[in-house]
Design a protein around this motif. Structure first.
Motif, short mmCIF file in Angstrom:
data_model
loop_
_atom_site.label_atom_id
_atom_site.label_comp_id
_atom_site.label_asym_id
_atom_site.label_seq_id
_atom_site.Cartn_x
_atom_site.Cartn_y
_atom_site.Cartn_z
N CYS A 79 0.97 -1.14 -0.08
CA CYS A 79 0.02 0.11 -0.04
C CYS A 79 0.77 1.24 -0.03
CB CYS A 79 -0.85 -0.04 1.24
SG CYS A 79 -2.02 1.08 1.07
N ASN A 81 -0.30 4.10 0.80
CA ASN A 81 -1.20 4.93 1.84
C ASN A 81 -0.29 4.55 3.04
OD1 ASN A 81 -2.51 6.70 0.48
ND2 ASN A 81 -4.08 5.06 0.49
N ASP A 82 -0.60 5.40 4.31
CA ASP A 82 -0.32 5.22 5.65
C ASP A 82 -1.23 5.69 6.70
OD1 ASP A 82 2.54 4.42 6.57
OD2 ASP A 82 3.13 6.49 7.29
N CYS A 86 -3.55 1.42 10.44
CA CYS A 86 -3.76 -0.17 9.67
C CYS A 86 -2.43 -0.73 9.56
CB CYS A 86 -4.18 0.55 8.31
SG CYS A 86 -4.20 -0.95 6.92
N ILE A 88 -1.22 -2.95 7.41
CA ILE A 88 -0.51 -2.87 6.46
C ILE A 88 -0.34 -1.72 5.45
CG2 ILE A 88 -1.36 -5.03 5.73
CD1 ILE A 88 -3.29 -3.79 3.46
N GLY A 125 -4.44 -3.10 -0.53
CA GLY A 125 -3.79 -1.81 -0.40
C GLY A 125 -3.66 -0.99 -1.74
#
Ligand code: SAM
Ligand code: FES
Length: 362
Positions: A79, A81-82, A86, A88, A125
């Protein structure tokens, strides 16, 4: 418990029933009233009973005793994104990354089709490896191989053109939880580059393109107040999605929220009933997160007005790696076992798991 015999009790009783009755009658309330409704329901079993009863009545009216099932294929845990909550998210160096090949995804579908699934949910993700064209190619292959099945995508935020491409390739539905409708809370749960308005815009784009669209939020995310949940309900009413996915927040050990308490099962179940009344025809899953927090969580979800379950179709070898939160259930079972287990749970709750695409009735 307010008393019917004392003057003060009667007033409280009337107040709680008034707002409950108003909600049941209008399928809507103002934001402050939602706050009050949740507060009253959490303090008063009688109010909770009225809400559950109405939710079950509506669920039966539109869906009988049918429960729809979706085969969840968690096809990548990479993924870009951060999201802070989450497991992952990209900055978790301890996550063991994997992605399925197109052939592996198709194998999951074949397996799922044989087990009676007529909807496949491709979730992952935001993995740049799956370019717009690669994703479209996978969607086309599923569309060709399983013409009577619905294809749901859940792969995050993309441009309207990208969503259009995937729709034209054969995707029917899209799940994108809005996560929270409160901008400040959204800002505290996500890094700056994740934009509150953009996520909401994606949902409107998806609807405009004709996707059956699902929004949703976590219950009990760190810092969430009753006012935030009330805002979520206002947003859901305004968006009028085909599906609404809600589940308790559950901490993941490799995130900054590792020590935070998980969201409450009781509050999640209450909100399921409220959402059923708010959007009577909505497709409402009893989620894996709810089942993770309580062994009977999914049964409780169904009894509160949910009408969808999403067993896992991902290959056994990768199940554990799609670890969004700690202690996630169903990571050690084959797809067939998951399906059997859920069929038993659905039946024990008095419903019937059907072989059907389970399209939106909106
Ligand atoms: N990347 C896609 C997206 O952003 O919509 C789909 C995958 S994302 C992991 C799916 C959902 O998992 C999120 O919308 C979020 O609500 C939920 N989730 C993530 N971390 C969670 C946690 N710690 N507890 C409960 N739910 C979580
Ligand atoms: Fe991307 Fe969770 S941060 S799926």
């Amino acid at each position: 418990m307010p008393s019917l015999l004392t003057g003060k009790g009667s007033v409280e009783y009337n107040e709680s029933m008034n707002i409950t009755d108003k909600f049941i009658k209008n399928n809507n309330l103002a934001k402050e009233e939602f706050v009050e409704l949740i507060r009253l329901a959490e303090a008063d079993a009688e109010v909770r009973r009225s809400l559950t009863e109405e939710a079950v009545k509506l669920r039966r009216k539109y869906y009988g005793i049918d429960v729809y099932t979706r085969g969840l294929i968690e096809f990548t845990n990479y993924c870009r994104n951060d999201c802070y909550y989450c497991g992952i998210r990209r900055s978790n160096r301890n996550a063991e990354r994997y992605r399925l090949t197109k052939e592996e995804i198709l194998e999951c579908c074949r397996n799922g089709y044989g087990l009676g699934f007529r909807t496949f949910v491709l979730q992952g993700g935001e993995d740049p490896y799956f370019t717009d064209e690669r994703m479209a190619d996978i969607v086309r292959a599923i569309r060709d191989g399983f013409p009577e099945c619905a294809i749901t995508l859940s792969v995050g935020e993309h441009s309207k053109d990208t969503y259009r491409l995937w729709k034209e390739a054969g995707a029917d539905r899209y799940l994108l939880r809005h996560e929270t409708a409160d901008e400040a809370l959204y800002g505290s749960l996500h890094p700056k580059e994740m934009d509150f308005a953009r996520r909401r815009q994606c949902l409107y784009d998806l609807k405009e393109l004709g996707y059956q669209t699902g929004a949703g939020f976590m219950v009990g995310s760190p810092g969430q107040k009753l006012e935030d949940l009330a805002e979520d309900l206002v947003f859901l009413k305004e968006l009028n999605p085909n599906m609404a996915g809600i589940g308790p927040f559950i901490p993941h050990h490799d995130t900054r929220y590792a020590g935070e308490p998980a969201g409450s099962v009781e509050r999640t179940v209450l909100l399921l009933s409220i959402i059923r009344i708010l959007l009577p025809k909505v497709l409402l899953p009893a989620t894996t997160a709810l089942g993770t927090m309580d062994p009977l969580g999914r049964e409780k979800g169904l009894a509160a007005g949910a009408n969808v379950v999403m067993p896992n179709l991902s290959p056994l070898k990768n199940r554990r790696q799609y670890e969004l939160y700690d202690n996630k259930i169903c990571t050690g079972e084959e797809a067939a076992e998951c399906r059997m287990c859920l069929a038993g749970r659905v039946e024990s709750a008095g419903y019937r798991l059907v072989i059907d695409r389970g399209d939106s009735k909106l």
